[in-house]
Design a protein around this motif. Structure first.
Motif, PDB file in Angstrom:
ATOM      1  N   LYS A   1       3.647  -0.560  -6.036  1.00 49.72           N
ATOM      2  CA  LYS A   1       2.538  -1.472  -5.770  1.00 49.72           C
ATOM      3  C   LYS A   1       1.538  -0.933  -4.718  1.00 49.72           C
ATOM      4  O   LYS A   1       0.370  -1.096  -4.996  1.00 49.72           O
ATOM      5  CB  LYS A   1       2.979  -2.744  -5.345  1.00 49.72           C
ATOM      6  N   ALA A   2       2.303  -0.175  -3.644  1.00 47.21           N
ATOM      7  CA  ALA A   2       1.216   0.679  -2.822  1.00 47.21           C
ATOM      8  C   ALA A   2       0.681   1.516  -3.555  1.00 47.21           C
ATOM      9  O   ALA A   2      -0.726   1.813  -3.354  1.00 47.21           O
ATOM     10  CB  ALA A   2       2.132   1.287  -1.812  1.00 47.21           C
ATOM     11  N   MET A   3       1.213   2.242  -4.716  1.00 45.80           N
ATOM     12  CA  MET A   3       0.482   3.295  -5.210  1.00 45.80           C
ATOM     13  C   MET A   3      -0.857   2.713  -6.138  1.00 45.80           C
ATOM     14  O   MET A   3      -1.718   3.602  -6.559  1.00 45.80           O
ATOM     15  CB  MET A   3       1.468   4.248  -6.091  1.00 45.80           C
ATOM     16  N   GLU A   4      -0.525   1.800  -6.596  1.00 46.77           N
ATOM     17  CA  GLU A   4      -1.533   1.204  -7.740  1.00 46.77           C
ATOM     18  C   GLU A   4      -2.772   0.873  -6.964  1.00 46.77           C
ATOM     19  O   GLU A   4      -3.741   0.932  -7.227  1.00 46.77           O
ATOM     20  CB  GLU A   4      -0.875  -0.186  -8.180  1.00 46.77           C
ATOM     21  N   LYS A   5      -2.567   0.310  -5.528  1.00 45.89           N
ATOM     22  CA  LYS A   5      -3.705  -0.138  -4.695  1.00 45.89           C
ATOM     23  C   LYS A   5      -4.296   0.734  -3.715  1.00 45.89           C
ATOM     24  O   LYS A   5      -5.444   0.478  -3.236  1.00 45.89           O
ATOM     25  CB  LYS A   5      -3.202  -1.453  -4.092  1.00 45.89           C
ATOM     26  N   PHE A   6      -3.663   1.850  -3.401  1.00 44.64           N
ATOM     27  CA  PHE A   6      -4.234   2.687  -2.262  1.00 44.64           C
ATOM     28  C   PHE A   6      -3.975   3.999  -2.590  1.00 44.64           C
ATOM     29  O   PHE A   6      -3.153   4.550  -3.453  1.00 44.64           O
ATOM     30  CB  PHE A   6      -3.388   2.333  -1.046  1.00 44.64           C
ATOM     31  N   ASP A   7      -4.752   5.077  -1.994  1.00 42.39           N
ATOM     32  CA  ASP A   7      -4.521   6.485  -1.978  1.00 42.39           C
ATOM     33  C   ASP A   7      -3.530   6.780  -0.914  1.00 42.39           C
ATOM     34  O   ASP A   7      -3.591   6.946   0.234  1.00 42.39           O
ATOM     35  CB  ASP A   7      -5.778   7.149  -1.617  1.00 42.39           C
ATOM     36  N   ILE A   8      -2.261   7.051  -1.414  1.00 38.26           N
ATOM     37  CA  ILE A   8      -1.094   6.852  -0.524  1.00 38.26           C
ATOM     38  C   ILE A   8      -1.049   8.992  -0.331  1.00 38.26           C
ATOM     39  O   ILE A   8      -0.839   9.587  -1.381  1.00 38.26           O
ATOM     40  CB  ILE A   8       0.320   6.808  -1.097  1.00 38.26           C
ATOM     41  N   LYS A   9      -0.991   9.255   0.919  1.00 40.02           N
ATOM     42  CA  LYS A   9      -1.466  10.478   1.048  1.00 40.02           C
ATOM     43  C   LYS A   9       0.040  11.475   1.320  1.00 40.02           C
ATOM     44  O   LYS A   9       0.169  12.423   0.819  1.00 40.02           O
ATOM     45  CB  LYS A   9      -2.191  11.026   2.127  1.00 40.02           C
ATOM     46  N   GLY A  10       1.012  10.586   1.646  1.00 40.93           N
ATOM     47  CA  GLY A  10       2.466  11.251   2.058  1.00 40.93           C
ATOM     48  C   GLY A  10       3.605  10.140   2.176  1.00 40.93           C
ATOM     49  O   GLY A  10       3.094   9.096   2.275  1.00 40.93           O
ATOM     50  N   MET A  11       4.570  10.428   1.864  1.00 41.50           N
ATOM     51  CA  MET A  11       5.705   9.422   1.703  1.00 41.50           C
ATOM     52  C   MET A  11       7.053   9.983   2.302  1.00 41.50           C
ATOM     53  O   MET A  11       7.136  11.356   1.913  1.00 41.50           O
ATOM     54  CB  MET A  11       6.078   8.570   0.480  1.00 41.50           C
ATOM     55  N   ALA A  12       7.867   9.516   3.178  1.00 45.42           N
ATOM     56  CA  ALA A  12       9.198  10.147   3.637  1.00 45.42           C
ATOM     57  C   ALA A  12      10.191   9.221   3.494  1.00 45.42           C
ATOM     58  O   ALA A  12      10.165   7.989   4.036  1.00 45.42           O
ATOM     59  CB  ALA A  12       8.904  10.671   5.075  1.00 45.42           C
ATOM     60  N   HIS A  13      11.293   9.443   2.841  1.00 47.88           N
ATOM     61  CA  HIS A  13      12.452   8.743   2.989  1.00 47.88           C
ATOM     62  C   HIS A  13      13.406   9.074   4.024  1.00 47.88           C
ATOM     63  O   HIS A  13      13.755  10.236   4.248  1.00 47.88           O
ATOM     64  CB  HIS A  13      13.339   9.070   1.601  1.00 47.88           C
ATOM     65  N   ILE A  14      13.694   8.248   4.902  1.00 53.10           N
ATOM     66  CA  ILE A  14      14.253   8.412   6.287  1.00 53.10           C
ATOM     67  C   ILE A  14      16.045   8.649   5.954  1.00 53.10           C
ATOM     68  O   ILE A  14      16.626   7.340   6.043  1.00 53.10           O
ATOM     69  CB  ILE A  14      13.948   7.605   7.331  1.00 53.10           C
ATOM     70  N   THR A  15      16.276   9.904   5.813  1.00 50.40           N
ATOM     71  CA  THR A  15      17.830   9.847   5.398  1.00 50.40           C
ATOM     72  C   THR A  15      18.511  10.940   6.451  1.00 50.40           C
ATOM     73  O   THR A  15      18.095  10.581   7.691  1.00 50.40           O
ATOM     74  CB  THR A  15      18.043  10.763   4.100  1.00 50.40           C
ATOM     75  N   GLY A  16      19.385  11.668   6.360  1.00 51.55           N
ATOM     76  CA  GLY A  16      20.006  12.626   6.985  1.00 51.55           C
ATOM     77  C   GLY A  16      18.989  13.388   8.081  1.00 51.55           C
ATOM     78  O   GLY A  16      18.141  13.878   7.457  1.00 51.55           O
ATOM     79  N   GLY A  17      19.182  13.368   9.234  1.00 51.15           N
ATOM     80  CA  GLY A  17      18.316  13.960  10.236  1.00 51.15           C
ATOM     81  C   GLY A  17      17.459  13.035  10.769  1.00 51.15           C
ATOM     82  O   GLY A  17      16.648  13.489  11.481  1.00 51.15           O
TER      83      GLY A  17
ATOM     84  N   CYS B   1       2.132   7.808   4.743  1.00 54.03           N
ATOM     85  CA  CYS B   1       0.858   8.206   5.247  1.00 54.03           C
ATOM     86  C   CYS B   1      -0.283   8.079   4.632  1.00 54.03           C
ATOM     87  O   CYS B   1      -0.448   8.189   3.487  1.00 54.03           O
ATOM     88  CB  CYS B   1       1.241   9.591   5.600  1.00 54.03           C
ATOM     89  N   ILE B   2      -1.451   7.176   5.405  1.00 55.02           N
ATOM     90  CA  ILE B   2      -2.514   6.883   4.712  1.00 55.02           C
ATOM     91  C   ILE B   2      -3.724   7.001   5.499  1.00 55.02           C
ATOM     92  O   ILE B   2      -3.557   7.327   6.742  1.00 55.02           O
ATOM     93  CB  ILE B   2      -2.510   4.930   4.423  1.00 55.02           C
ATOM     94  N   ALA B   3      -4.809   6.667   4.832  1.00 52.07           N
ATOM     95  CA  ALA B   3      -6.219   7.017   5.623  1.00 52.07           C
ATOM     96  C   ALA B   3      -6.234   6.050   6.792  1.00 52.07           C
ATOM     97  O   ALA B   3      -5.930   4.988   6.610  1.00 52.07           O
ATOM     98  CB  ALA B   3      -7.226   6.979   4.705  1.00 52.07           C
ATOM     99  N   LYS B   4      -6.881   6.484   7.871  1.00 50.70           N
ATOM    100  CA  LYS B   4      -7.063   5.339   8.972  1.00 50.70           C
ATOM    101  C   LYS B   4      -7.788   4.177   8.413  1.00 50.70           C
ATOM    102  O   LYS B   4      -7.561   2.891   9.152  1.00 50.70           O
ATOM    103  CB  LYS B   4      -7.788   6.092  10.116  1.00 50.70           C
TER     104      LYS B   4
END
Length: 333
Positions: free
Chosen positions: A225-241, A297-300
């Protein structure tokens, strides 16, 4: 003369296991799948409408969280974790999930237990929009303890080459927005198992053992849904580390830092429990997800509308911080 069953491998139990597993896998199949479980390979067509499709893949396991499941005699949840750890990773590059394969290994096969494990896998696939089109179950007596299983998975998705999210558009001043985790997910359990030695310890109306087994959240629906409506610049899955290792991965080598404002949200109650046992939360940002399982990560200029969209979808998002010039690190402030 010694036969295969006497050596520890029960072929008949394997047959029973396959029959039970087929029913769970069938729940996940769709019109793109060209065959059913039992063939030598799974087959799936690519969805139509792509001009230059790229396959995006990920593989992972569940780790020592399995030890908690064995101790509690619960085999029907960690299959969800196996799917989640794979599909959440490929989502980070904008992949539309297609299919999943699993690998289950044990010392002595129990058809009911194997069925419970794949029940969890199929539930994870339904949550992640994946078809479970194949897998492997290996019975290896003498290699694994009886009653213990290992599981790994492999997810494949697709995206138009021009729409792959790779961090190339991230600039100074962009905003980081986090989605809540469902618990510790599937990371840090080698430490957690040493901290929580009494799985019957009371915690939030249940036991700490039950809490530790909470399956990893799958973020597919809200990411799509986020990708449909916004220009998503980056995404991170918070896993090991934890956040320290995973958020900087969105920069793809750029000389930028992610500023993580630790006071932007309240840590879950589990971290207060960790503190009571002598573990300061400030020392754990490279081990656990710290209550945030996925980061955008999105535009301000998109921030307010993006947060409102997430809230309208039932999320409780966190404005975690921002991007600034740096060396490709996470700065906790």
């Amino acid at each position: 003369m010694l036969d295969y069953k006497e050596s520890g491998v029960d072929i008949e139990e394997g047959y029973r296991s396959v029959e039970k597993i087929k029913a769970h896998a069938a729940r996940t199949l769709n019109s793109l799948v060209l065959n059913s479980i039992g063939s030598f390979a799974g087959m799936m067509e690519l969805p139509k409408g792509y001009e230059n499709p790229v396959l995006i893949t990920g593989t992972d396991g569940v780790g020592t969280k399995l030890k908690i499941a064995f101790a509690l005699g619960r085999y029907d949840t960690f299959g969800i974790d196996a799917v989640a750890m794979c599909v959440n990773d490929i989502l980070c590059h904008g992949a539309f999930p297609l299919f999943f394969l699993d690998y289950i290994a044990c010392g002595k096969l129990d058809a009911k237990v194997a069925s419970d494990i794949v029940l969890g896998v199929s539930e994870g696939c339904l949550q992640g929009g994946l078809a479970l089109i194949g897998g492997e179950t290996a019975e290896m007596p003498g290699f694994y303890e009886e009653g213990e299983y290992d599981i790994a998975g492999f997810a494949v998705g697709v995206q138009e080459k021009s729409k792959i999210i790779n961090g190339s558009k991230i600039i100074e001043g962009d905003i980081l927005v986090g989605l809540r985790s469902s618990g510790f997910h599937s990371n840090g359990f080698s430490l957690l198992r040493k901290i929580f030695t009494d799985l019957a310890e009371d915690f939030e109306g249940g036991t700490i053992g039950e809490y530790l087994l909470t399956p990893t959240r799958i973020y597919k629906d809200i990411v799509m849904k986020a990708m449909e409506k916004f220009d998503i610049k980056g995404m991170a899955h918070i896993t090991g580390g934890g956040p320290i290792e995973n958020i900087p991965r969105i920069f793809s080598g750029k000389t930028l830092d992610a500023v993580f404002l630790k006071d932007s949200y309240e840590l879950p109650a589990a971290y207060s429990l960790l503190k009571s046992k002598g573990y300061e939360p400030d020392s754990l940002y490279n081990t656990f997800n710290m209550g945030i399982g996925y980061v955008f990560c999105i535009a301000k200029e998109d921030k307010d509308a993006f947060l409102e969209m997430l809230r309208s979808e039932g999320e409780d998002p966190v404005e975690l911080g921002y991007v600034r010039k740096g060396e490709g690190a996470l700065c906790i402030e």
